[in-house]
Design a protein around this motif. Structure first.
Motif, PDB file in Angstrom:
ATOM      1  N   PHE B  20     -52.490  26.863 -58.168  1.00 29.47           N
ATOM      2  CA  PHE B  20     -53.377  26.329 -59.202  1.00 29.47           C
ATOM      3  C   PHE B  20     -52.581  25.616 -60.297  1.00 29.47           C
ATOM      4  O   PHE B  20     -52.975  24.553 -60.780  1.00 29.47           O
ATOM      5  CB  PHE B  20     -54.226  27.458 -59.797  1.00 29.47           C
ATOM      6  N   SER B  21     -51.462  26.190 -60.690  1.00 27.49           N
ATOM      7  CA  SER B  21     -50.649  25.597 -61.752  1.00 27.49           C
ATOM      8  C   SER B  21     -50.099  24.232 -61.339  1.00 27.49           C
ATOM      9  O   SER B  21     -50.122  23.277 -62.132  1.00 27.49           O
ATOM     10  CB  SER B  21     -49.489  26.522 -62.119  1.00 27.49           C
ATOM     11  N   VAL B  22     -49.593  24.134 -60.106  1.00 24.11           N
ATOM     12  CA  VAL B  22     -49.076  22.842 -59.627  1.00 24.11           C
ATOM     13  C   VAL B  22     -50.201  21.815 -59.657  1.00 24.11           C
ATOM     14  O   VAL B  22     -50.030  20.703 -60.172  1.00 24.11           O
ATOM     15  CB  VAL B  22     -48.503  22.985 -58.196  1.00 24.11           C
ATOM     16  N   ALA B  23     -51.364  22.205 -59.141  1.00 26.78           N
ATOM     17  CA  ALA B  23     -52.496  21.270 -59.110  1.00 26.78           C
ATOM     18  C   ALA B  23     -52.910  20.878 -60.531  1.00 26.78           C
ATOM     19  O   ALA B  23     -53.145  19.705 -60.830  1.00 26.78           O
ATOM     20  CB  ALA B  23     -53.668  21.894 -58.356  1.00 26.78           C
ATOM     21  N   LEU B  24     -52.986  21.877 -61.419  1.00 25.21           N
ATOM     22  CA  LEU B  24     -53.430  21.604 -62.795  1.00 25.21           C
ATOM     23  C   LEU B  24     -52.478  20.658 -63.514  1.00 25.21           C
ATOM     24  O   LEU B  24     -52.897  19.712 -64.196  1.00 25.21           O
ATOM     25  CB  LEU B  24     -53.524  22.928 -63.557  1.00 25.21           C
ATOM     26  N   ARG B  25     -51.167  20.890 -63.349  1.00 24.61           N
ATOM     27  CA  ARG B  25     -50.177  20.045 -64.055  1.00 24.61           C
ATOM     28  C   ARG B  25     -50.187  18.621 -63.515  1.00 24.61           C
ATOM     29  O   ARG B  25     -49.862  17.690 -64.247  1.00 24.61           O
ATOM     30  CB  ARG B  25     -48.760  20.611 -63.903  1.00 24.61           C
ATOM     31  N   TRP B  60     -44.471  25.873 -47.922  1.00 22.52           N
ATOM     32  CA  TRP B  60     -45.602  25.111 -47.381  1.00 22.52           C
ATOM     33  C   TRP B  60     -46.667  24.929 -48.440  1.00 22.52           C
ATOM     34  O   TRP B  60     -47.212  23.841 -48.654  1.00 22.52           O
ATOM     35  CB  TRP B  60     -46.170  25.849 -46.158  1.00 22.52           C
ATOM     36  N   LEU B  61     -47.003  25.998 -49.185  1.00 22.50           N
ATOM     37  CA  LEU B  61     -48.049  25.926 -50.211  1.00 22.50           C
ATOM     38  C   LEU B  61     -47.680  24.929 -51.300  1.00 22.50           C
ATOM     39  O   LEU B  61     -48.515  24.135 -51.752  1.00 22.50           O
ATOM     40  CB  LEU B  61     -48.270  27.309 -50.830  1.00 22.50           C
ATOM     41  N   ARG B  62     -46.432  24.989 -51.726  1.00 24.06           N
ATOM     42  CA  ARG B  62     -45.982  24.095 -52.798  1.00 24.06           C
ATOM     43  C   ARG B  62     -46.075  22.645 -52.335  1.00 24.06           C
ATOM     44  O   ARG B  62     -46.548  21.774 -53.067  1.00 24.06           O
ATOM     45  CB  ARG B  62     -44.544  24.442 -53.164  1.00 24.06           C
ATOM     46  N   ARG B  63     -45.611  22.402 -51.110  1.00 27.97           N
ATOM     47  CA  ARG B  63     -45.603  21.035 -50.590  1.00 27.97           C
ATOM     48  C   ARG B  63     -47.015  20.503 -50.431  1.00 27.97           C
ATOM     49  O   ARG B  63     -47.347  19.395 -50.855  1.00 27.97           O
ATOM     50  CB  ARG B  63     -44.873  21.001 -49.240  1.00 27.97           C
ATOM     51  N   VAL B  64     -47.897  21.311 -49.840  1.00 28.42           N
ATOM     52  CA  VAL B  64     -49.271  20.849 -49.611  1.00 28.42           C
ATOM     53  C   VAL B  64     -50.026  20.707 -50.931  1.00 28.42           C
ATOM     54  O   VAL B  64     -50.802  19.766 -51.105  1.00 28.42           O
ATOM     55  CB  VAL B  64     -49.990  21.806 -48.634  1.00 28.42           C
ATOM     56  N   ALA B  65     -49.797  21.631 -51.878  1.00 30.49           N
ATOM     57  CA  ALA B  65     -50.461  21.527 -53.187  1.00 30.49           C
ATOM     58  C   ALA B  65     -50.062  20.219 -53.873  1.00 30.49           C
ATOM     59  O   ALA B  65     -50.896  19.539 -54.486  1.00 30.49           O
ATOM     60  CB  ALA B  65     -50.094  22.723 -54.068  1.00 30.49           C
ATOM     61  N   THR B  66     -48.794  19.855 -53.770  1.00 34.57           N
ATOM     62  CA  THR B  66     -48.313  18.608 -54.383  1.00 34.57           C
ATOM     63  C   THR B  66     -49.006  17.408 -53.749  1.00 34.57           C
ATOM     64  O   THR B  66     -49.518  16.525 -54.452  1.00 34.57           O
ATOM     65  CB  THR B  66     -46.787  18.483 -54.213  1.00 34.57           C
ATOM     66  N   HIS B  67     -49.010  17.378 -52.428  1.00 31.01           N
ATOM     67  CA  HIS B  67     -49.605  16.226 -51.733  1.00 31.01           C
ATOM     68  C   HIS B  67     -51.110  16.144 -51.952  1.00 31.01           C
ATOM     69  O   HIS B  67     -51.649  15.058 -52.163  1.00 31.01           O
ATOM     70  CB  HIS B  67     -49.286  16.301 -50.231  1.00 31.01           C
TER      71      HIS B  67
END
Lengths: 135, 173
Positions: B20-25, B60-67
C-alpha cells in the motif's frame, strides 16, 4: 573537500534523512485484508463455475459430434439401402422382360408352325382341285 | 510455494503495509492506492505457486506494486502538479502522512515528491522508502543501473531546488 562541497553534502544527507522519514510505510486502510480475501474467494468461485461450464460445453460439443457422425452413418446406410432396392427392382424388371421375350418367341414359333401347316393344307387342296379338273 | 487460505491471509497481512505504501507514494491517492494494492494481492494469489521463498514473494510484490502503480497513473493520466493540493488536503488528516517524524515539512516533502516526474519519483520511493540499493532498484524496475543512478541524482537535485523554494515560503509565511 572545500566548504561548499561539504555544505552540499550535508544538505543532501539532511534531504535523504527527511525522505526516509516521510517515506516510511503507512498501514493499509482498515479492512483491507478482508476485502482482498473476499475478492480472492469471488474469483475462485467464478473460476470453478467457468471450469464446470467449460467441461459441460466440451461434453456437449463431443455429443454434437457423435450426433453428426451417427446421422452421417444412418444417411449412408439409408442411401445404400435405397440403392440396393433400386438394383433389385432393376433385376426384377430385367427378368420380366426376358420372360416376355421368351413368351413372344414361343408365340412366334407357334404361329410359324400354324402358318406352315396351313400352307401345306392349302397346297394339298390345290393339288386335289387340279387333279379333279384334269379328269 | 503453496498456501492455504489462512496462510495467504497471513501473507497479505504481513505485506499489506509495504504494498500500500509503495502504491500510495507513487500514485498519491489513497483510493487508487488501495485499488492497486488489492489488484497486486489478487495477482499474487494466482502466481504464488510459482514463487519459491518468502524473499521471492517480497521482491515480487515490490516489483509488481511498482509496475501496477505506474500503469494506474498512466491510465488516469494524472498530472502530479495538479494533484498535489488535493493530495495535501487528504493527507492533513492524522495518520495519513508517512510518519510522525515528517514534521511540518513532511506534507511539503510529500507534495514535492508527487510533483517529480514519475521515473524519478519511483527510484526515490524505492531507494528511501524501501531501502533498496541502485542494483536492487534496477532489478525491480527493469532499467539499467546507470539509468537508476542518474534518476536518483536528478531527483535529489530537483527536490533540493524545490525544497529551498518551499523553505523560503515556509519561513516567510
Amino acid at each position: 573537500m572545500d566548504k561548499f562541497e561539504r555544505n552540499e553534502q550535508i544538505e543532501i544527507e539532511e534531504l535523504e534523512h527527511d525522505l526516509r522519514a516521510c517515506l516510511r510505510h503507512v498501514p493499509a486502510p482498515e479492512g483491507f485484508t478482508d476485502r482482498v480475501m473476499q475478492r480472492v474467494a469471488t474469483r475462485e468461485a467464478a473460476r470453478k463455475q467457468k471450469s464446470r461450464l467449460a467441461v459441460f460445453a466440451s461434453a456437449h460439443k463431443r455429443a454434437g459430434w457423435w450426433a453428426v457422425a451417427a446421422a452421417t452413418l444412418l444417411f449412408a446406410i439409408g442411401g445404400d439401402m435405397v440403392h440396393l432396392h433400386h438394383v433389385r427392382e432393376e433385376r426384377r424388371a430385367a427378368e420380366a422382360q426376358h420372360q416376355l421375350d421368351l413368351a413372344l418367341q414361343l408365340t412366334n414359333h407357334a404361329l410359324d408352325q400354324v402358318d406352315t401347316s396351313m400352307e401345306r393344307t392349302r397346297a394339298a387342296r390345290f393339288t386335289e382341285i387340279a387333279l379333279e379338273l384334269a379328269k | 510455494m503453496t498456501a492455504t487460505e489462512d496462510e495467504f491471509r497471513d501473507i497479505v497481512e504481513s505485506h499489506s503495509s509495504m504494498v500500500f505504501s509503495v502504491a500510495l507514494r507513487l500514485v498519491g491517492d489513497r483510493g487508487l492506492a488501495e485499488e492497486v494494492a488489492q489488484d497486486v494481492f489478487l495477482e499474487l494469489h494466482h502466481w504464488l505457486p510459482r514463487l519459491e521463498s518468502a524473499d521471492h514473494v517480497r521482491h515480487w510484490l515490490r516489483r509488481v506494486a511498482t509496475h501496477r502503480s505506474t500503469d494506474a497513473l498512466r491510465r488516469r493520466k494524472v498530472r502530479p502538479e495538479g494533484q498535489s493540493d488535493e493530495w495535501e488536503d487528504k493527507h492533513d488528516r492524522p495518520g495519513d502522512s508517512g510518519g510522525s517524524d515528517c514534521g511540518s515539512m513532511g506534507v511539503a516533502m510529500e507534495r514535492m515528491l508527487l510533483s517529480l516526474p514519475e521515473v524519478q519519483r519511483t527510484v526515490l520511493v524505492l531507494r528511501y522508502g524501501e531501502d533498496l540499493t541502485p542494483e536492487e532498484i534496477a532489478r525491480t524496475t527493469g532499467d539499467p543501473v546507470a539509468t537508476v543512478k542518474s534518476h536518483l541524482q536528478r531527483g535529489l537535485q530537483l527536490l533540493r531546488r524545490k525544497g529551498s523554494v518551499v523553505l523560503k515560503e515556509y519561513v516567510r509565511g
